[in-house]
Design a protein around this motif. Structure first.
Motif, PDB file in Angstrom:
ATOM      1  N   THR B 248      37.716  36.800  49.163  1.00 40.90           N
ATOM      2  CA  THR B 248      38.533  35.687  48.083  1.00 40.90           C
ATOM      3  C   THR B 248      38.101  35.561  47.558  1.00 40.90           C
ATOM      4  O   THR B 248      37.174  35.343  46.789  1.00 40.90           O
ATOM      5  CB  THR B 248      38.561  34.369  49.529  1.00 40.90           C
ATOM      6  OG1 THR B 248      37.162  33.657  49.358  1.00 40.90           O
ATOM      7  CG2 THR B 248      39.027  34.630  50.272  1.00 40.90           C
ATOM      8  N   GLU B 250      38.015  33.562  42.993  1.00 42.72           N
ATOM      9  CA  GLU B 250      39.327  32.848  41.649  1.00 42.72           C
ATOM     10  C   GLU B 250      38.353  32.951  40.563  1.00 42.72           C
ATOM     11  O   GLU B 250      37.728  33.855  39.953  1.00 42.72           O
ATOM     12  CB  GLU B 250      38.773  31.619  42.290  1.00 42.72           C
ATOM     13  CG  GLU B 250      37.593  31.140  42.202  1.00 42.72           C
ATOM     14  CD  GLU B 250      37.178  29.578  43.206  1.00 42.72           C
ATOM     15  OE1 GLU B 250      38.745  29.574  44.101  1.00 42.72           O
ATOM     16  OE2 GLU B 250      36.619  28.743  42.592  1.00 42.72           O
ATOM     17  N   GLU B 289      55.310  32.329  37.710  1.00 42.62           N
ATOM     18  CA  GLU B 289      55.613  33.611  38.515  1.00 42.62           C
ATOM     19  C   GLU B 289      54.619  34.898  37.620  1.00 42.62           C
ATOM     20  O   GLU B 289      54.184  35.286  38.026  1.00 42.62           O
ATOM     21  CB  GLU B 289      56.844  33.342  38.815  1.00 42.62           C
ATOM     22  CG  GLU B 289      57.382  32.801  40.150  1.00 42.62           C
ATOM     23  CD  GLU B 289      57.754  32.653  41.292  1.00 42.62           C
ATOM     24  OE1 GLU B 289      56.713  34.103  41.911  1.00 42.62           O
ATOM     25  OE2 GLU B 289      56.663  31.210  42.118  1.00 42.62           O
ATOM     26  N   ILE B 292      50.968  34.674  38.437  1.00 44.86           N
ATOM     27  CA  ILE B 292      50.074  34.999  39.489  1.00 44.86           C
ATOM     28  C   ILE B 292      50.540  36.720  39.389  1.00 44.86           C
ATOM     29  O   ILE B 292      49.667  37.097  39.668  1.00 44.86           O
ATOM     30  CB  ILE B 292      51.372  34.384  39.946  1.00 44.86           C
ATOM     31  CG1 ILE B 292      50.867  32.766  40.442  1.00 44.86           C
ATOM     32  CG2 ILE B 292      50.817  34.730  41.989  1.00 44.86           C
ATOM     33  CD1 ILE B 292      51.236  31.711  41.762  1.00 44.86           C
ATOM     34  N   GLU B 293      51.965  37.562  39.235  1.00 48.09           N
ATOM     35  CA  GLU B 293      51.887  38.374  39.595  1.00 48.09           C
ATOM     36  C   GLU B 293      51.169  39.200  38.573  1.00 48.09           C
ATOM     37  O   GLU B 293      50.574  40.331  38.875  1.00 48.09           O
ATOM     38  CB  GLU B 293      53.248  38.913  39.385  1.00 48.09           C
ATOM     39  CG  GLU B 293      54.101  40.790  39.162  1.00 48.09           C
ATOM     40  CD  GLU B 293      53.637  40.589  40.679  1.00 48.09           C
ATOM     41  OE1 GLU B 293      53.493  39.914  41.663  1.00 48.09           O
ATOM     42  OE2 GLU B 293      53.617  41.852  41.190  1.00 48.09           O
ATOM     43  N   ASP B 295      48.022  38.257  37.342  1.00 49.18           N
ATOM     44  CA  ASP B 295      46.368  38.615  38.060  1.00 49.18           C
ATOM     45  C   ASP B 295      46.338  39.023  39.760  1.00 49.18           C
ATOM     46  O   ASP B 295      45.877  40.165  39.816  1.00 49.18           O
ATOM     47  CB  ASP B 295      46.791  37.032  38.995  1.00 49.18           C
ATOM     48  CG  ASP B 295      45.443  36.138  37.633  1.00 49.18           C
ATOM     49  OD1 ASP B 295      45.456  36.128  36.516  1.00 49.18           O
ATOM     50  OD2 ASP B 295      45.804  34.665  37.864  1.00 49.18           O
ATOM     51  N   ARG B 296      47.360  39.044  40.298  1.00 50.91           N
ATOM     52  CA  ARG B 296      47.390  40.063  41.256  1.00 50.91           C
ATOM     53  C   ARG B 296      47.362  41.561  41.221  1.00 50.91           C
ATOM     54  O   ARG B 296      46.713  42.339  41.471  1.00 50.91           O
ATOM     55  CB  ARG B 296      48.382  39.877  41.972  1.00 50.91           C
ATOM     56  CG  ARG B 296      48.204  38.499  42.674  1.00 50.91           C
ATOM     57  CD  ARG B 296      49.416  37.877  43.654  1.00 50.91           C
ATOM     58  NE  ARG B 296      50.079  39.770  44.387  1.00 50.91           N
ATOM     59  CZ  ARG B 296      51.492  39.999  44.578  1.00 50.91           C
ATOM     60  NH1 ARG B 296      52.388  39.164  43.627  1.00 50.91           N
ATOM     61  NH2 ARG B 296      51.898  41.562  45.263  1.00 50.91           N
ATOM     62  N   ARG B 320      48.110  35.147  46.637  1.00 49.25           N
ATOM     63  CA  ARG B 320      47.719  33.897  46.141  1.00 49.25           C
ATOM     64  C   ARG B 320      47.182  33.030  47.429  1.00 49.25           C
ATOM     65  O   ARG B 320      47.783  32.667  48.346  1.00 49.25           O
ATOM     66  CB  ARG B 320      48.954  33.085  45.676  1.00 49.25           C
ATOM     67  CG  ARG B 320      48.882  31.467  45.025  1.00 49.25           C
ATOM     68  CD  ARG B 320      47.873  31.945  43.503  1.00 49.25           C
ATOM     69  NE  ARG B 320      47.674  30.622  43.042  1.00 49.25           N
ATOM     70  CZ  ARG B 320      47.022  30.153  41.844  1.00 49.25           C
ATOM     71  NH1 ARG B 320      46.367  31.587  41.481  1.00 49.25           N
ATOM     72  NH2 ARG B 320      46.414  29.383  41.767  1.00 49.25           N
ATOM     73  N   GLN B 321      46.015  32.415  47.657  1.00 48.53           N
ATOM     74  CA  GLN B 321      45.625  31.126  48.494  1.00 48.53           C
ATOM     75  C   GLN B 321      44.793  30.261  47.443  1.00 48.53           C
ATOM     76  O   GLN B 321      43.997  30.649  46.679  1.00 48.53           O
ATOM     77  CB  GLN B 321      44.644  32.467  49.436  1.00 48.53           C
ATOM     78  CG  GLN B 321      44.283  31.380  50.266  1.00 48.53           C
ATOM     79  CD  GLN B 321      43.378  32.147  51.421  1.00 48.53           C
ATOM     80  OE1 GLN B 321      43.601  33.597  51.337  1.00 48.53           O
ATOM     81  NE2 GLN B 321      42.265  31.492  52.046  1.00 48.53           N
ATOM     82  N   ASP B 323      43.521  27.677  45.147  1.00 49.02           N
ATOM     83  CA  ASP B 323      44.027  28.091  43.520  1.00 49.02           C
ATOM     84  C   ASP B 323      42.836  29.701  43.142  1.00 49.02           C
ATOM     85  O   ASP B 323      42.536  30.195  42.292  1.00 49.02           O
ATOM     86  CB  ASP B 323      42.452  27.087  43.596  1.00 49.02           C
ATOM     87  CG  ASP B 323      42.734  25.906  43.156  1.00 49.02           C
ATOM     88  OD1 ASP B 323      43.975  25.621  43.206  1.00 49.02           O
ATOM     89  OD2 ASP B 323      42.189  24.607  42.819  1.00 49.02           O
ATOM     90  N   TYR B 325      42.903  34.055  44.790  1.00 51.85           N
ATOM     91  CA  TYR B 325      43.154  35.287  45.599  1.00 51.85           C
ATOM     92  C   TYR B 325      42.527  35.542  46.676  1.00 51.85           C
ATOM     93  O   TYR B 325      41.029  35.387  46.431  1.00 51.85           O
ATOM     94  CB  TYR B 325      44.004  36.326  44.142  1.00 51.85           C
ATOM     95  CG  TYR B 325      45.019  35.503  43.114  1.00 51.85           C
ATOM     96  CD1 TYR B 325      46.209  36.168  43.549  1.00 51.85           C
ATOM     97  CD2 TYR B 325      43.867  35.020  42.649  1.00 51.85           C
ATOM     98  CE1 TYR B 325      46.495  35.662  42.412  1.00 51.85           C
ATOM     99  CE2 TYR B 325      44.874  34.235  40.805  1.00 51.85           C
ATOM    100  CZ  TYR B 325      46.115  34.803  41.271  1.00 51.85           C
ATOM    101  OH  TYR B 325      46.545  34.196  40.411  1.00 51.85           O
TER     102      TYR B 325
END
Ligand SMILES: Nc1ncnc2c1ncn2[C@@H]1O[C@H](COP(=O)(O)OP(=O)(O)O)[C@@H](O)[C@H]1O
Ligand SMILES: [Mg+2]
Lengths: 285, 375
Positions: B248, B250, B289, B292-293, B295-296, B320-321, B323, B325
């Protein structure tokens, strides 16, 4: 530790094993106190009915005595029957106790533990039966004394001869016991073997009757039965005060049996023991 | 004599008579087939297998209680067929079943009896009995009859008897079967301590965890055959199973919030060139959205870059988890790549906040080797 261990064949080691096994048996026997009592009371109870039955058959005013003497060679029918019954108990107990003791261990689950030890297998058989043989011999002796006291049977015993006959008998009987213990270990069953053996002995050995009443062909089998020889010889020693000279044949036969049967018996035991190990059923019951 | 136990083509075929429809036929049960074992001195060797695998049969042959159909076995340098008495003196055995004591005798009387049969002289025996009672923790209850003992105590007494004559080799058949958790742990610890004193221990178990935890080497036996034998770690490596690595992370900027830290985010601007989302603007709302995409994708690329050298075929998923990933990486031996993943992520502007590794267990290997139970 190993260097301090005693070799499995040293006499001291063997003696210690026999003592330990006897001690263990006695401790177990003591734990079941009722059984312990049984050992001393039951045999006497076993003998009594035979004696009273004999009295009943002896006819009015003991007239049967004469006929009895014609068959048995002695008019002392109470002694005759009592010795027969007591000796029958002695013999069968020794014989079956050896087999039974392994059966007990098998059921308890301790036989494999015994078999794991370096003790020679024959010594295990011997050790497991000594306690009962001793108890059994003591009770038999007590029965004979009681018969003497209560029924006025007179004994004219040559004790040296008596001791010799007892020792020879022991040897022959242990020989049979060995085969039996091997057989029980293999077949996991002793009750029917015991009954069968007991009935046969009752008949062939002439426990409650003289052998002379048996049909000739059955008497032939009697001659092969150690107990028959043991009984005739002991009766002669105890009741008739027979001397060495009177019992030449009997002693010769018993000596042969005492020498040969243990050897054959032990060989038989080893065969059954090996078969059991092949089947992998030393510990199963 | 470097081996404590060796077997050469050891085989046991039981012949059992079966009566079906008035026909009696002999059926053959191949319990142990062509077993070749090499157990070194001082090893704590585990024979691992399901019920009926042939463990007890093997043990009984080594203990001279069962005659092999063919093959040979040598224990402590002695042939089980030709020198059974020497073998018996060399081994201490714990066989399954708790009825292996004289229940009407006390623990001490039991030990005294067997000690004598093992040829320990009387005086040495009394001392030795005290010693072994102490080792298995039964000194306080030594003069009670075994019938009053619990299962665990009986098992400990069995162990005491097995070590009584101080044999160099211990053979323990399912020593912890049927024991509660505490008794089992206690017994395992005792066995390990015995092994630490230089004894060779061969133990059987159907308990994978036990084998993994206690044994220095394990043989997996199935259908009477050894399928694999090695150290537990090495056996695990046989697995075709995959490692699962969870990380995990951040963004560093997010670690500290509040005014006056505006510059912080800028300083940690990632090196990948992709602009970071401006958290200050989205603090109290759901991030878009698209952000986030982005970042992923960035994290996935970083992770792939970190592992590509050695694990080209692994899968990487990013979700996403809270705050941050959560990255899940699956692949053979990918657990070993964790350090490089952590470094790459950190350099990329992501703070690693936690990780979890799961490798295939011995159980996975066991199931792969033995297949589904065939009964
Ligand atoms: N004395 C015996 N006679 C016949 N078959 C047996 C005997 N002992 C074990 N077996 C059989 O041999 C196989 C292996 O048994 P075993 O060695 O006891 O396995 P495990 O100890 O691994 O559970 C099983 O199929 C079992 O039924
Ligand atoms: Mg088993």
């Amino acid at each position: 530790m190993h260097s301090r261990s005693v070799g499995t064949l040293s006499p001291l080691y063997q003696l210690r094993v026999l003592v330990a096994m006897t001690r263990k048996r006695l401790l177990q026997e003591w734990a079941y106190k009722a059984d312990f009592l049984t050992w001393f009371v039951a045999p006497f109870l076993f003998v009594l009915p035979f004696i009273f039955q004999a009295r009943f058959y002896s006819g009015p005013a003991d007239t049967g005595r004469l006929f009895f003497a014609r068959w048995a060679g002695t008019a002392e029918y109470v002694g005759f029957i009592a010795i027969g019954a007591a000796m029958y108990l002695w013999v069968t107990n020794i014989l079956w106790e050896i087999g039974f003791s392994f059966r007990d261990e098998q059921v308890e689950g301790t036989l494999e533990e015994l078999w794991l030890t370096p003790v020679p297998r024959g010594l295990l058989v011997l050790g497991n039966s000594i306690a009962h043989t001793v108890i059994n011999s003591v009770t038999t002796f007590i029965i004979l004394l009681l018969v003497r006291v209560f029924f006025g049977v007179s004994f004219k015993v040559n004790w040296t001869l008596f001791a010799l006959v007892v020792v020879l008998s022991w040897s022959a009987l242990y020989g049979l016991g060995f085969v039996y213990s091997g057989l029980v270990m293999l077949l996991k069953e002793s009750q029917s073997l015991v009954s069968m053996g007991n009935e046969l002995h009752m008949l062939l050995a002439g426990v409650t009757f003289p052998l002379s009443v048996l049909p000739v062909w059955i008497r032939g089998f009697s001659r092969l039965t150690p107990l028959a020889w043991v009984l005739t010889t002991l009766r002669a020693v105890i009741l008739e005060g027979a001397s060495w000279g009177d019992l030449g044949t009997e002693i010769a036969v018993l000596s042969t049996m005492a020498a040969v049967i243990p050897l054959v018996g032990y060989a038989g035991f080893l065969v059954f023991e090996r078969l059991t190990r092949k089947r992998g059923t030393v510990g199963t019951y | 004599m470097e081996y404590a136990i060796t077997t050469e083509g050891l085989t046991k075929v039981y012949r059992v008579r079966q009566t079906t429809d008035r026909k009696t036929e002999t059926r053959e049960i191949k319990a142990v087939l062509d077993l070749n074992l090499r157990i070194c001195r001082g090893e704590l060797f585990g024979l691992l297998g399901v019920n009926g695998a042939g463990k007890t049969t093997t043990i009984r042959m080594l203990a001279t209680l069962l005659e092999p159909t063919s093959g040979t076995a040598v224990v402590n340098g002695f042939d089980v067929l030709k020198q059974p008495v020497d073998v018996r003196r060399s081994i201490g055995c714990l066989l399954p079943g708790e009825r292996s004591h004289y229940w009407k005798l006390t623990a001490r009387e039991n030990l005294r009896f067997f000690g004598t049969l093992y040829g320990i002289p009387p005086r040495a025996l009394e001392n030795r009995i005290e010693q072994v009672l102490d080792i298995v923790g039964l000194s306080q209850r030594a003069d009670e009859r075994v019938e009053n003992y619990s299962t665990g105590m009986r098992q400990r007494l069995a162990l005491a008897r097995a070590i009584l004559h101080d044999p160099p080799v211990l053979i323990l058949d399912e020593p912890t079967a049927g024991l509660d958790v505490h008794s089992a742990r206690m017994l395992r610890r005792m066995v390990q301590e015995l092994a630490a004193t230089g004894k060779t221990v061969l133990l059987t178990t159907h308990n994978l965890q036990e084998a993994e935890e206690v044994c220095t080497r394990v043989a997996i036996i199935h259908g009477g055959r050894i399928l694999a034998q090695d150290a537990p770690e090495a056996l695990r490596a046989l697995s075709t199973g995959l490692d699962v690595l969870e990380v995990t992370c951040e963004r560093y900027a997010l670690a500290v919030t509040g005014p006056g830290l505006k510059e912080e985010g800028k300083a940690k601007e990632p090196m990948t060139g992709r602009p970071a989302i401006d958290r200050r603007m989205t603090e109290n709302e759901i991030p878009e959205e698209a952000a986030i995409e982005s970042d992923r994708l960035q994290i996935e690329e970083l992770v792939r870059r970190a592992v590509e050298a050695r694990c080209s075929k692994c899968s990487v998923t990013v979700a996403r988890q809270d705050d941050g990933y959560k990255v899940v990486v699956k692949g053979r031996k990918v657990a070993d790549e964790f350090p490089s993943i952590a470094v790459t992520l950190t350099n990329g502007g992501w703070r690693v906040t936690g990780f979890n590794v799961s490798r295939p267990r011995l159980e996975d290997v066991f199931v792969e080797l033995t297949g589904p139970t065939s009964e």
